[in-house]
Design a protein around this motif. Sequence first.
Motif, PDB file in Angstrom:
ATOM      1  N   THR A   1       0.961  -0.903  -0.069  1.00  0.00           N
ATOM      2  CA  THR A   1      -0.153  -0.025   0.118  1.00  0.00           C
ATOM      3  C   THR A   1       0.807   1.231  -0.112  1.00  0.00           C
ATOM      4  OG1 THR A   1      -1.848   1.142   1.282  1.00  0.00           O
ATOM      5  CG2 THR A   1      -0.084   0.035   2.574  1.00  0.00           C
ATOM      6  N   THR A   2       0.303   2.439   0.466  1.00  0.00           N
ATOM      7  CA  THR A   2       1.163   3.580   0.466  1.00  0.00           C
ATOM      8  C   THR A   2       1.111   4.352   1.778  1.00  0.00           C
ATOM      9  OG1 THR A   2      -0.883   5.124   0.202  1.00  0.00           O
ATOM     10  CG2 THR A   2      -0.032   4.525  -1.749  1.00  0.00           C
ATOM     11  N   TRP A   3       2.461   4.943   2.006  1.00  0.00           N
ATOM     12  CA  TRP A   3       2.328   5.563   3.215  1.00  0.00           C
ATOM     13  C   TRP A   3       2.675   6.968   2.830  1.00  0.00           C
ATOM     14  CZ3 TRP A   3       6.637   8.808   3.654  1.00  0.00           C
ATOM     15  CH2 TRP A   3       7.859   8.494   2.908  1.00  0.00           C
ATOM     16  N   GLN A   4       2.447   7.875   3.960  1.00  0.00           N
ATOM     17  CA  GLN A   4       2.640   9.272   3.820  1.00  0.00           C
ATOM     18  C   GLN A   4       2.927   9.972   5.026  1.00  0.00           C
ATOM     19  OE1 GLN A   4      -1.113  11.493   2.355  1.00  0.00           O
ATOM     20  NE2 GLN A   4      -0.188  13.567   2.663  1.00  0.00           N
ATOM     21  N   VAL A   5       3.595  10.742   5.132  1.00  0.00           N
ATOM     22  CA  VAL A   5       4.142  11.476   6.413  1.00  0.00           C
ATOM     23  C   VAL A   5       4.095  12.951   6.079  1.00  0.00           C
ATOM     24  CG1 VAL A   5       6.007  12.049   8.048  1.00  0.00           C
ATOM     25  CG2 VAL A   5       5.647   9.694   7.277  1.00  0.00           C
ATOM     26  N   GLN A   6       3.527  13.646   6.793  1.00  0.00           N
ATOM     27  CA  GLN A   6       3.552  15.102   7.024  1.00  0.00           C
ATOM     28  C   GLN A   6       3.980  15.582   8.339  1.00  0.00           C
ATOM     29  OE1 GLN A   6      -0.372  17.086   5.593  1.00  0.00           O
ATOM     30  NE2 GLN A   6      -1.005  15.046   5.008  1.00  0.00           N
TER      31      GLN A   6
ATOM     32  N   GLY B   1       0.108  -1.409  11.702  1.00  0.00           N
ATOM     33  CA  GLY B   1       0.181  -0.591  12.888  1.00  0.00           C
ATOM     34  C   GLY B   1       1.397  -0.310  13.681  1.00  0.00           C
ATOM     35  N   PHE B   2       2.293  -1.549  13.651  1.00  0.00           N
ATOM     36  CA  PHE B   2       3.303  -1.346  14.221  1.00  0.00           C
ATOM     37  C   PHE B   2       4.279  -0.599  13.493  1.00  0.00           C
ATOM     38  CE2 PHE B   2       7.956  -2.645  14.229  1.00  0.00           C
ATOM     39  CZ  PHE B   2       8.348  -2.521  15.598  1.00  0.00           C
TER      40      PHE B   2
ATOM     41  N   LEU C   1       7.577   4.537  12.606  1.00  0.00           N
ATOM     42  CA  LEU C   1       7.752   5.826  11.932  1.00  0.00           C
ATOM     43  C   LEU C   1       7.595   7.106  13.017  1.00  0.00           C
ATOM     44  CD1 LEU C   1       6.269   5.738   8.267  1.00  0.00           C
ATOM     45  CD2 LEU C   1       8.695   5.133   9.167  1.00  0.00           C
ATOM     46  N   ALA C   2       6.559   6.978  13.765  1.00  0.00           N
ATOM     47  CA  ALA C   2       6.299   8.093  15.027  1.00  0.00           C
ATOM     48  C   ALA C   2       7.605   8.020  15.809  1.00  0.00           C
ATOM     49  CB  ALA C   2       4.968   7.570  15.731  1.00  0.00           C
TER      50      ALA C   2
END
Length: 373
Positions: free
Chosen positions: A71-76, A213-214, A219-220
Amino acid sequence: MSVFPQDTDTQTPSFAILSPTSHVPILTHMPPSSSSQTRQRQVLIPLTMQRPSQPDHHAQLHDLRGFTMGTTWQVQCYANSSIEADKLQAGIQAELDQVVAQMSPWEADSDISRFNRAAANSWHVLPADFFKVLQHSLFVAEQTQGAYDPCIGHLANLWGFGPKGKITVAPDSTHIQQALQASNWRQLKLNTTDQSVLQTGDLEIDLCSTAKGFGVDQLARYLQQIGIHSYLVEIGGELRGLGCKPDGQPWWANLEQLEGQTEQVEYVAALHGLAIATSGDYQRYFIHDAKRYSHTIDPRNGYPVQHGVASVTVLHPECMIADALATAMTVLDPEAGMDYATRLHVAARIVVRENDAFHEHLSPTFVAMMNDD
């Protein structure tokens, strides 16, 4: 429990999970209230929210995107000028690639695939992150008495939702019973001293229902380690946010609405120290002999769930926990799922399909988060 088939629209995915079209919408700004809107807006505020730190007005906004786990990931995020976008992108991708290398059953050389192929009665030391996710998955399995099961790999493949590919005909009861006996959570034996797991023989671990979820949590943690404290992370519709933007606004996100859902409430959550995970029977399915078979399999009987739970959304500080709980509550019937959420003091919304209508059930903690704006 939820398992996801490989997405044939992407190139050699490592996990098969939610398609991009099912992502939870991310809002840049809180939409204005209007009496002309067809839906009433309900704001959700974290119960333990502390005042978020506000980034410097000179901080740069990075909006980064990529692919992982099918799938895709996004980070703002807002970061100081010393953090370069290309290096940040590479660092994020490296973190996600590590999750795939450990926990993807679609990768033949991953740690989980090697364990699943291992000889009977052999112990295997796992990477720390893999062991952590497995240990938590076993904890949820014990709490739900098998409504959630990290050893569902054989059933996932049998129903066409695993790495062996899709099917068009439902499996027979004999094969289902064989899969149930071959691999289930009660056979898992963990050694916490050296973080090892016993392959008892034909045990098939599948962590697709919580590894995503992990990945969000990972990333957080990575962003905070490099000094970024205002961010919104999203992978395949699972989200986690922290802090606020320079204008003082938090990171807002709409809770997912089902197609055909006519309830007049639109939930908008302030993601400060909070994550959202959603599981549902509509995300992947196939039809055989006019019967609809969802990807949400009940590991206790080996069949896709049929009790009407269409969607479960859980809000929790950790996305890994929210992800696993959303899956478990989707398998449990509506009453048992809400009892489980209530006992855990978890914010959960359960949407039940009854005939041609949807009815939602809200846990006490979810209701307590409501804030009339």
